[in-house]
Scaffold this motif. Structure first.
Motif, PDB file in Angstrom:
ATOM      1  N   LEU A 156      45.106  74.194  66.404  1.00  0.00           N
ATOM      2  CA  LEU A 156      46.264  74.826  67.214  1.00  0.00           C
ATOM      3  C   LEU A 156      46.247  76.636  67.110  1.00  0.00           C
ATOM      4  CD1 LEU A 156      49.745  72.771  65.128  1.00  0.00           C
ATOM      5  CD2 LEU A 156      49.674  73.764  67.100  1.00  0.00           C
ATOM      6  N   PRO A 157      45.217  76.909  66.232  1.00  0.00           N
ATOM      7  CA  PRO A 157      44.912  78.326  66.355  1.00  0.00           C
ATOM      8  C   PRO A 157      44.862  78.799  67.409  1.00  0.00           C
ATOM      9  CG  PRO A 157      44.338  77.621  64.160  1.00  0.00           C
ATOM     10  CD  PRO A 157      44.612  76.145  65.144  1.00  0.00           C
ATOM     11  N   ARG A 158      44.255  77.347  68.100  1.00  0.00           N
ATOM     12  CA  ARG A 158      43.196  77.607  69.948  1.00  0.00           C
ATOM     13  C   ARG A 158      43.880  77.596  70.958  1.00  0.00           C
ATOM     14  NH1 ARG A 158      40.043  77.504  64.939  1.00  0.00           N
ATOM     15  NH2 ARG A 158      37.896  77.586  65.638  1.00  0.00           N
ATOM     16  N   GLY A 159      45.277  77.438  70.382  1.00  0.00           N
ATOM     17  CA  GLY A 159      46.398  77.150  71.422  1.00  0.00           C
ATOM     18  C   GLY A 159      46.895  76.489  72.304  1.00  0.00           C
ATOM     19  N   ASN A 160      46.266  74.569  71.508  1.00  0.00           N
ATOM     20  CA  ASN A 160      46.527  73.374  72.200  1.00  0.00           C
ATOM     21  C   ASN A 160      47.486  72.411  70.702  1.00  0.00           C
ATOM     22  OD1 ASN A 160      44.270  70.420  72.377  1.00  0.00           O
ATOM     23  ND2 ASN A 160      46.557  70.747  72.523  1.00  0.00           N
ATOM     24  N   THR A 161      49.510  73.271  71.826  1.00  0.00           N
ATOM     25  CA  THR A 161      49.927  72.720  70.454  1.00  0.00           C
ATOM     26  C   THR A 161      50.618  71.213  70.986  1.00  0.00           C
ATOM     27  OG1 THR A 161      52.142  73.128  71.969  1.00  0.00           O
ATOM     28  CG2 THR A 161      51.147  75.109  70.861  1.00  0.00           C
ATOM     29  N   GLN A 175      48.248  69.656  91.441  1.00  0.00           N
ATOM     30  CA  GLN A 175      47.428  68.146  91.247  1.00  0.00           C
ATOM     31  C   GLN A 175      46.906  68.588  90.690  1.00  0.00           C
ATOM     32  OE1 GLN A 175      50.043  65.899  91.108  1.00  0.00           O
ATOM     33  NE2 GLN A 175      48.771  64.619  92.606  1.00  0.00           N
ATOM     34  N   ILE A 176      46.603  69.536  89.635  1.00  0.00           N
ATOM     35  CA  ILE A 176      45.510  69.825  88.889  1.00  0.00           C
ATOM     36  C   ILE A 176      45.510  70.007  87.939  1.00  0.00           C
ATOM     37  CG2 ILE A 176      42.689  70.999  88.701  1.00  0.00           C
ATOM     38  CD1 ILE A 176      43.220  71.662  91.995  1.00  0.00           C
ATOM     39  N   ALA A 177      44.675  69.521  86.989  1.00  0.00           N
ATOM     40  CA  ALA A 177      44.635  70.035  85.419  1.00  0.00           C
ATOM     41  C   ALA A 177      43.446  70.406  84.762  1.00  0.00           C
ATOM     42  CB  ALA A 177      45.881  69.043  84.574  1.00  0.00           C
ATOM     43  N   VAL A 178      42.941  71.125  83.759  1.00  0.00           N
ATOM     44  CA  VAL A 178      42.120  70.970  82.512  1.00  0.00           C
ATOM     45  C   VAL A 178      42.371  69.843  81.327  1.00  0.00           C
ATOM     46  CG1 VAL A 178      41.265  73.306  83.427  1.00  0.00           C
ATOM     47  CG2 VAL A 178      42.312  73.137  81.107  1.00  0.00           C
ATOM     48  N   ALA A 179      40.961  69.490  81.594  1.00  0.00           N
ATOM     49  CA  ALA A 179      41.114  67.804  80.455  1.00  0.00           C
ATOM     50  C   ALA A 179      39.481  68.539  79.520  1.00  0.00           C
ATOM     51  CB  ALA A 179      41.273  67.539  81.167  1.00  0.00           C
ATOM     52  N   THR A 180      39.894  67.821  78.360  1.00  0.00           N
ATOM     53  CA  THR A 180      38.581  68.204  77.385  1.00  0.00           C
ATOM     54  C   THR A 180      38.386  66.703  77.153  1.00  0.00           C
ATOM     55  OG1 THR A 180      39.960  70.161  76.419  1.00  0.00           O
ATOM     56  CG2 THR A 180      37.907  68.586  74.613  1.00  0.00           C
ATOM     57  N   ASP A 181      38.764  65.911  77.341  1.00  0.00           N
ATOM     58  CA  ASP A 181      38.611  63.888  77.348  1.00  0.00           C
ATOM     59  C   ASP A 181      37.934  64.351  76.483  1.00  0.00           C
ATOM     60  OD1 ASP A 181      37.803  62.054  78.162  1.00  0.00           O
ATOM     61  OD2 ASP A 181      36.457  62.371  80.047  1.00  0.00           O
ATOM     62  N   ASP A 182      36.179  64.831  76.000  1.00  0.00           N
ATOM     63  CA  ASP A 182      35.216  64.623  74.747  1.00  0.00           C
ATOM     64  C   ASP A 182      35.051  65.371  74.249  1.00  0.00           C
ATOM     65  OD1 ASP A 182      35.812  61.571  74.208  1.00  0.00           O
ATOM     66  OD2 ASP A 182      34.400  61.547  76.156  1.00  0.00           O
ATOM     67  N   ARG A 183      35.508  66.490  73.022  1.00  0.00           N
ATOM     68  CA  ARG A 183      34.708  67.087  72.288  1.00  0.00           C
ATOM     69  C   ARG A 183      34.953  67.207  71.233  1.00  0.00           C
ATOM     70  NH1 ARG A 183      37.049  72.918  74.324  1.00  0.00           N
ATOM     71  NH2 ARG A 183      35.941  71.439  76.521  1.00  0.00           N
ATOM     72  N   SER A 184      33.403  67.865  70.843  1.00  0.00           N
ATOM     73  CA  SER A 184      33.253  67.411  69.274  1.00  0.00           C
ATOM     74  C   SER A 184      34.114  68.651  67.905  1.00  0.00           C
ATOM     75  CB  SER A 184      31.768  67.588  68.711  1.00  0.00           C
ATOM     76  OG  SER A 184      31.662  68.359  69.013  1.00  0.00           O
ATOM     77  N   ALA A 185      34.075  68.126  66.468  1.00  0.00           N
ATOM     78  CA  ALA A 185      34.365  69.677  66.178  1.00  0.00           C
ATOM     79  C   ALA A 185      33.956  70.333  66.060  1.00  0.00           C
ATOM     80  CB  ALA A 185      34.670  68.717  64.642  1.00  0.00           C
ATOM     81  N   SER A 186      32.207  69.988  65.691  1.00  0.00           N
ATOM     82  CA  SER A 186      31.232  70.863  66.512  1.00  0.00           C
ATOM     83  C   SER A 186      31.399  72.406  67.003  1.00  0.00           C
ATOM     84  CB  SER A 186      29.740  71.107  65.779  1.00  0.00           C
ATOM     85  OG  SER A 186      30.119  69.829  64.612  1.00  0.00           O
ATOM     86  N   ASP A 187      31.623  71.568  68.361  1.00  0.00           N
ATOM     87  CA  ASP A 187      31.510  72.424  69.270  1.00  0.00           C
ATOM     88  C   ASP A 187      33.065  72.540  69.515  1.00  0.00           C
ATOM     89  OD1 ASP A 187      29.016  71.556  70.425  1.00  0.00           O
ATOM     90  OD2 ASP A 187      30.131  70.031  71.511  1.00  0.00           O
ATOM     91  N   THR A 188      34.285  72.817  69.015  1.00  0.00           N
ATOM     92  CA  THR A 188      35.529  73.028  68.907  1.00  0.00           C
ATOM     93  C   THR A 188      35.596  74.392  68.266  1.00  0.00           C
ATOM     94  OG1 THR A 188      36.766  71.205  69.533  1.00  0.00           O
ATOM     95  CG2 THR A 188      37.860  73.172  69.054  1.00  0.00           C
ATOM     96  N   LEU A 189      34.932  74.254  67.133  1.00  0.00           N
ATOM     97  CA  LEU A 189      34.553  75.690  66.657  1.00  0.00           C
ATOM     98  C   LEU A 189      33.605  77.017  67.196  1.00  0.00           C
ATOM     99  CD1 LEU A 189      33.855  73.970  63.628  1.00  0.00           C
ATOM    100  CD2 LEU A 189      35.380  74.936  63.547  1.00  0.00           C
ATOM    101  N   LYS A 190      33.111  76.265  68.488  1.00  0.00           N
ATOM    102  CA  LYS A 190      32.064  77.107  68.551  1.00  0.00           C
ATOM    103  C   LYS A 190      32.768  78.412  70.196  1.00  0.00           C
ATOM    104  CE  LYS A 190      27.491  75.243  67.194  1.00  0.00           C
ATOM    105  NZ  LYS A 190      27.288  73.572  67.686  1.00  0.00           N
ATOM    106  N   LEU A 191      32.914  76.888  70.542  1.00  0.00           N
ATOM    107  CA  LEU A 191      33.938  77.870  72.229  1.00  0.00           C
ATOM    108  C   LEU A 191      34.603  77.390  72.114  1.00  0.00           C
ATOM    109  CD1 LEU A 191      32.430  74.670  74.002  1.00  0.00           C
ATOM    110  CD2 LEU A 191      31.324  77.184  73.875  1.00  0.00           C
ATOM    111  N   GLY A 192      35.536  76.423  71.419  1.00  0.00           N
ATOM    112  CA  GLY A 192      37.414  76.591  71.124  1.00  0.00           C
ATOM    113  C   GLY A 192      37.512  75.296  71.968  1.00  0.00           C
ATOM    114  N   ALA A 193      39.460  74.576  72.340  1.00  0.00           N
ATOM    115  CA  ALA A 193      40.152  74.110  72.646  1.00  0.00           C
ATOM    116  C   ALA A 193      40.239  74.440  73.933  1.00  0.00           C
ATOM    117  CB  ALA A 193      40.963  73.781  71.614  1.00  0.00           C
ATOM    118  N   THR A 194      41.643  74.424  73.875  1.00  0.00           N
ATOM    119  CA  THR A 194      41.935  73.977  75.803  1.00  0.00           C
ATOM    120  C   THR A 194      41.897  75.471  76.468  1.00  0.00           C
ATOM    121  OG1 THR A 194      43.602  72.066  75.253  1.00  0.00           O
ATOM    122  CG2 THR A 194      44.060  73.334  77.704  1.00  0.00           C
ATOM    123  N   ASP A 195      41.985  76.412  74.841  1.00  0.00           N
ATOM    124  CA  ASP A 195      41.830  78.419  75.614  1.00  0.00           C
ATOM    125  C   ASP A 195      40.373  77.836  76.058  1.00  0.00           C
ATOM    126  OD1 ASP A 195      40.373  77.988  72.613  1.00  0.00           O
ATOM    127  OD2 ASP A 195      40.705  79.822  72.586  1.00  0.00           O
TER     128      ASP A 195
END
Length: 614
Positions: free
Chosen positions: A106-111, A282-302
């Motif tokens: 959520l703090p990275r914009g993903n609601t 007809q296009i979206a961005v998707a995460t599919d698989d991302r670990s908590a560690s990578d999200t802390l480093k990179l972000g989520a959907t942002d």
């Protein structure tokens, strides 16, 4: 707020009408300097947003709201965009339960998240909805829209958890949050009427279509024109497996919604721009698989939005790829995707649009983060036993469970040898030594032992064979994990049978996760006590355990041979958790023992089996 319930929904919308007309006071007016209208990709200046009951009731120029509000909040130095959405994500791959996933993303914009649930569904098929909806009922601001799994089991040749059209109809009828069917992966079963998964999958597609749900696709390796046409004709609405711009272009041209993952996003966006794509809806961005560690480093959907902008998209278009586009595709526009009346009052407030810098996130009409700090209290969920006690091997394993007997009086044996990401019909063989009647590993040939342990039946069933270039060279060393896409049996790779048994027993004792045994001693553990896939603890706790695992793994001498797959790299073989996949284009692979495949070595496209040594 809770999950969407149509009885409550109608009552709420009746009240929103009165608030919008100014007859009933709004809870809050939030004033922002700019607001992105995602349906038109245009900006509105100096905007008032009236909020009631956690929803948006009115949007217009400052001072235009005809009613009163109990509270006013000004954020005139910030720009508002809708809460970001995940069109295709396995929350299980963050390794956090939903309440802690919310605190992370959520703090990275993903609601809101469309949860592709064949991971959890292979472990807890009947509790799929109960699991994903519990956190929001307990107060979590993250909206989770489950898509129960089609890949349960992943192929018709695997046993255990089972979902079919009757189950899917039940899921769709049980909750308005259920939006469709998780990615249909077993393409051989779709096309071959003799495949044991054929009728099951088509019954799930039918059930989803009857309920007007979305059938998500997984078109890995389907790049030929006939295959793309057949895939779209089957009713699959999307694909997230495009690797090149040419592949994405052809799939767009044949009616598929394309979901871009980060490792191919830049190349595909640049290629589509070169081809003159005008309509990006007809296009979206998707995460599919991302670990908590990578999200802390990179972000989520942002992070995905920033990458799309870096690849050449205008900010407005990049934001559409994470808001209105996925909402339209998933038929969720009455609730998410835009800052419009009736939608959840979920807003991402940016202090800089060009860098997509997030200052605050609001969800359900209240501020839930400041910077990357989560302001809400995480619900204290007492996850029931059905979510915790999922590692049922049956008994402690011993070294003999991992032994591969040789034929009598043989000094050597031939062995079929797989390597990670083996997508060929041809399987190499190697000559391996025999000692004390057992076929041995051969570090000189970069060969170690890989196994799958059935963690569902309680029969202590173990399949094992020899793999190339992926395990520890150090003696008495083993690595095991209960995350083994997509079936999520336990997998283990090791240089001795005793070390493998020790690792798996330690994993079973803690309810799932990772265990590393180095030179006979346990050197690291990561706990996934919920479904063997997640932990009910904060992201930073999980990250600390993973960091300790990586550090311990640096002391191990890991075998390595390159694969065609660019993400198979030297060092700690974390991606072995993906190498257990059985979906197309995988062919030969190792699965848990069954009556059909007692050794577990099977061509998952055809059902052909072989002994592991001969």
């Amino acid at each position: 707020m809770g999950n969407i319930n149509f009885d409550e929904e109608v009552t709420l919308r009746r009240s929103l009408v009165q608030v919008a007309l100014g007859r009933t006071p709004a809870d809050l007016i939030l004033s922002v300097g700019r607001l992105l209208d995602t349906p038109t990709a245009t900006w509105m200046e100096n905007v008032d947003i009236a909020i009631s009951g956690g929803r948006i009731a009115f949007v217009g120029p400052r001072g235009s709201y005809p009613g009163e509000a109990r509270k006013h909040v000004e954020r005139l130095d910030l720009c508002a965009v809708p809460g970001l959405g995940e069109v295709h994500k396995h929350i299980e791959s963050s390794h956090l339960t939903p309440e802690y996933e919310a605190a992370l993303v959520l703090p990275r914009g993903n609601t809101w998240t469309c949860e592709a649930s064949h991971e959890l569904s292979n472990v807890l098929p009947k509790q799929t909805l109960d699991f994903w909806l519990l956190a929001r009922e307990a107060g979590s601001p993250l909206k989770i829209f489950p898509l129960p799994g089609s890949a349960v089991p992943p192929t018709g040749w695997e046993h255990g958890a089972y979902l079919d059209g009757l189950d899917q109809s039940g899921f769709l009828a049980a909750s308005a949050m259920t939006v469709g069917l998780d990615e249909v992966m077993d393409w051989p079963a779709i096309t071959d009427a003799d495949n044991p998964g054929h009728e099951r999958l088509w019954s799930m597609i039918r059930a989803t279509m009857e309920a007007r749900g979305v059938v998500e696709g997984h078109a890995a390796g389907i790049r030929d024109l006939a295959g793309i046409n057949a895939f779209a004709a089957a009713g699959m609405a999307s694909d997230h497996e495009a690797w090149t711009a040419e592949e994405a272009w052809e799939k767009l041209r044949h009616g598929l919604f394309v979901e871009l993952r980060v490792h191919t996003m830049a190349e595909i966006i640049e290629g589509l721009l070169e081809r003159g794509l005008q309509d990006w809806s007809q296009i979206a961005v998707a995460t599919d698989d991302r670990s908590a560690s990578d999200t802390l480093k990179l972000g989520a959907t942002d992070h995905n939005v920033r990458l799309a902008m870096k690849a050449g998209l205008a900010p407005e278009t990049a934001i559409q790829l994470a808001t209105i586009n996925p909402a339209r595709h998933m038929r969720l526009t009455p609730w998410v995707g835009s800052i419009s009346p009736g939608r959840f009052a979920d807003l991402v407030l940016l202090d800089d649009v060009e860098s997509f810098s997030i200052a605050q996130v609001w969800a359900d009409g209240r501020q839930v983060s400041e910077g990357t700090e989560y302001l809400e209290k995480v619900p204290n969920l007492d996850w029931p036993d059905w979510a915790r006690n999922t590692i049922r091997i049956g008994r402690p394993l011993v070294a003999d469970d991992f032994a591969i007997p040789a034929e009598p009086d043989r000094e050597t044996m031939q062995a079929w040898v797989l390597r990670p990401f083996h997508w060929s019909d041809d399987v190499p063989t190697r000559t391996l030594p025999v000692e004390n009647g057992l076929v041995q590993r051969d570090p000189e040939q970069n060969i170690t032992k890989f196994s799958i342990i059935d963690r569902f039946s309680g029969a202590a069933a173990v399949s094992k064979m020899f793999w190339l270039g992926c395990g520890p060279r150090d003696p008495d060393t083993a690595l095991c994990c209960s995350m083994g896409h997509d079936k999520h049996n336990v997998w283990c790779v090791g240089s001795s049978d005793a070390a493998m048994a020790k690792a798996v027993n330690a994993l079973a004792d803690m309810g799932g996760g990772w265990v590393l045994v180095h030179r006979g001693e346990i050197s690291a553990r990561v706990q996934y006590e919920i479904a063997g896939l997640m932990t009910a603890r904060p992201a930073k706790v999980n990250d600390a355990e993973m960091t300790a695992l990586y550090r311990a793994a640096e002391e191990v001498d890991w075998m390595y041979e390159p694969s065609f797959h660019p993400r198979w790299q030297p060092g700690f073989p974390e991606r072995l958790a993906i190498a257990t996949l059985t979906c197309a284009p995988w062919r030969w692979n190792l699965v848990a023992p069954s009556a059909h495949a007692p050794d577990g070595f099977i061509n998952v496209a055809t059902g052909e089996t072989r002994p592991v040594v001969f």
